[in-house]
Design a protein around this motif. Structure first.
Motif, short mmCIF file in Angstrom:
data_model
loop_
_atom_site.label_atom_id
_atom_site.label_comp_id
_atom_site.label_asym_id
_atom_site.label_seq_id
_atom_site.Cartn_x
_atom_site.Cartn_y
_atom_site.Cartn_z
N ILE A 177 0.87 -1.19 0.00
CA ILE A 177 0.00 0.00 0.00
C ILE A 177 0.90 1.23 0.00
O ILE A 177 1.79 1.35 0.86
N TRP A 178 0.70 2.11 -0.96
CA TRP A 178 1.54 3.29 -1.12
C TRP A 178 0.68 4.56 -1.10
O TRP A 178 -0.49 4.51 -1.46
N VAL A 179 1.30 5.65 -0.70
CA VAL A 179 0.63 6.95 -0.84
C VAL A 179 1.61 7.96 -1.43
O VAL A 179 2.83 7.83 -1.25
N LEU B 65 8.01 12.74 -8.35
CA LEU B 65 6.75 12.04 -8.07
C LEU B 65 6.93 11.25 -6.77
O LEU B 65 7.16 10.05 -6.77
N GLN B 66 6.80 11.94 -5.68
CA GLN B 66 7.15 11.38 -4.38
C GLN B 66 6.08 10.41 -3.88
O GLN B 66 4.88 10.69 -3.99
N PHE B 67 6.52 9.24 -3.37
CA PHE B 67 5.54 8.28 -2.81
C PHE B 67 6.22 7.43 -1.75
O PHE B 67 7.44 7.31 -1.73
N THR B 68 5.42 6.84 -0.88
CA THR B 68 5.92 6.11 0.28
C THR B 68 5.10 4.85 0.48
O THR B 68 3.86 4.89 0.38
N ARG B 69 5.76 3.76 0.80
CA ARG B 69 5.03 2.53 1.13
C ARG B 69 4.60 2.62 2.60
O ARG B 69 5.42 2.88 3.48
#
Lengths: 328, 328
Positions: free
Chosen positions: B156-158, B294-298
């Protein structure tokens, strides 16, 4: 910020039409609807907001509110000779009353089903009672009717009767103030027929499509002839002369308002959602050949010039207190 | 029932983008817009209503109101990997204040121009302050991301940071109560950065399109992770476990709220309009190869089962007062 219970209400309300895999690939319930556009036609989009207290009185039956909200947008598609296909809806309500919401949805889907339109998405927010509908239709580019395009010498025509809805709104307000039951329960009096004309406007989809190739310009009447016709005249760059004796006035309106007030309501009353269109003389035979149930009346003619001139007994005439000068 | 002056205001407001004859055949000013759909792609439609006092506080600068109203709808298109193309807008206002309306239009068109989107129609009504935008985008059917479709084992990433907008809304309300000038005039403090995150949400259009073929499910975060993620879980038929230590929290939010309240806001705060998406292990390399901006984090993983489980230090954990139980 809907709760989970409201999530389920939304599903119930705006998901009676689920994806069918044919033109509706994804229906309500995702972030957006996904739709397959019919090939060879162009997309028409129109959006309208109805606010309680402004566009319908507080206490208007929920069924009528749902029906009218969609009717107003479909009327715009009718005016451009489009075939309605999809709608998305937002409903703002102060409280989530399931009975009211059910009645609203019944009214909305009743009209949608009449026209084979699918409600493909919706949003449900808290706030003052207000409904916004965006309706989507299709037509071939060369079949579309516009407000501009009429020619000098064309006749000015309107569908149905004018003024009924404005009178119906008056009656509805009186009924609501006296706490008289909802219009669907009344006996079929003139007053009741007028209320129904306000509560259940009939978008002239079939007429609009039949006028394609016959009319040179077309629009729908939402704010009343005195407000709306000048918009068509401006877009077409012409003057309009309307013979006030020719205005189509229903028996119900004449019973209710008498001859002078009937004329006033037919000129200045809004909410009829009839079509107003221009037809050149050489197309009149094709117009007259349309089926009888598509009722329409010639009310005047177009000339070089600008502005709207009303006549009575062949003489220029101004209605006494309609604020007409303002819009000419 | 707009007056002629209001007719002209509408023309000014919603007609900065006129018909271009390319995809926009008829723009604002007729009964409906007429549009040519790009061949080989499918249409995506989303509608959102923002009410003053509910979705933004009274006194929010007009420029932000216009920007946000469109941003909220574009965020839905981003979540489905669509390319935005057209919007129609209705604006309900209690009074026609030309300065306010100009600021609103500037904000709306600023975001529209950033994304090459054209405003093709609008309606202007009197009533409580409220804006509805229907946005239209296109994508190939097989490129569209949905809420359903994620698999057990996917991460799950945001995108971006969570909780900033909710904190920014708090600050904005305090500023408005103390009559502090509009957010655009402040020094660039942490508080100012948070207010900007509420007032000017960035729809993640570019990220959404890049995620097509990488993510198995996607949605945008409008009501907050605790409200929104369960919707993706239900549509995908899975359980989600979120490690609360992994939530992306900005320096500005930590400065403003401290560690515990930051976590609470990142979980329960709405209005961030970041994307939340699922990525299978075998696609992680492609995800990591996307451009740095395009920054994202799990933030967790998906499992067989249902509901949302939060963990802290590897143990199930419930935030003290977020009403979380309600939505699990």
């Amino acid at each position: 910020m809907p709760t989970e219970r409201e999530d389920r209400l939304i599903e119930t309300l705006f998901a009676r039409h689920s994806a069918d895999g044919d033109d509706v690939l994804i229906g309500p319930g995702d972030d957006a609807a996904l739709l397959r556009c019919p090939p060879g036609e162009q997309l028409l989009i129109t959006i309208d907001t109805l606010n309680e207290g402004m566009h319908f009185p507080a206490g208007t039956p929920a069924h009528s509110v749902g029906y009218r909200a969609l009717a107003v947008s479909l009327s715009d598609l009718a005016a451009m000779a489009a075939r309605p296909l999809w709608a998305v809806v937002t409903l703002s309500v102060p409280v989530a009353d399931e009975d009211w919401l059910g009645g609203f949805a019944d009214g909305l889907y009743a009209l949608a089903d009449e026209h084979g339109l699918r409600v493909v998405g919706g949003d449900f927010v808290r706030g003052p009672l207000s409904i916004t509908v965006t309706a989507h239709g299709f037509a071939r580019e060369d079949a579309v009717l516009r407000r501009g395009g009429a020619g000098a010498g064309d006749g000015i025509w309107v569908s149905g009767f004018l003024g009924d809805a404005a009178a119906g709104l008056e009656v509805l307000k009186q009924n609501l103030a006296r706490n008289v039951s909802s219009p669907r329960d009344h006996r079929d009096s003139s007053e009741e027929r007028l209320v129904r004309r306000f509560c259940y406007p009939q978008p002239r989809i079939e007429l609009g499509r039949r006028l394609s190739g016959i009319a040179t310009a077309c629009m729908d009447l939402s704010d009343g002839l005195l407000m709306d016709l000048p918009r068509l005249l401006r877009m077409s760059g012409l003057q309009g002369r309307v013979e006030t004796e020719s205005l189509p006035i229903s028996g119900a309106l004449r019973d209710y308002a008498g001859p002078d007030d009937s004329r006033r309501l037919a000129l200045a009353g809004g909410d009829d959602y009839e079509l107003c269109f221009a037809v050149p003389e050489e197309e009149e035979a094709r117009l007259e050949a349309l089926p009888d149930e598509l009722q329409f009346t010639r009310i005047g003619n177009l000339y070089e010039g600008e502005g709207l001139v009303l006549t009575r007994d062949g003489q220029p005439w101004e209605p006494p207190d309609s604020g007409f000068r303002h819009f000419s």
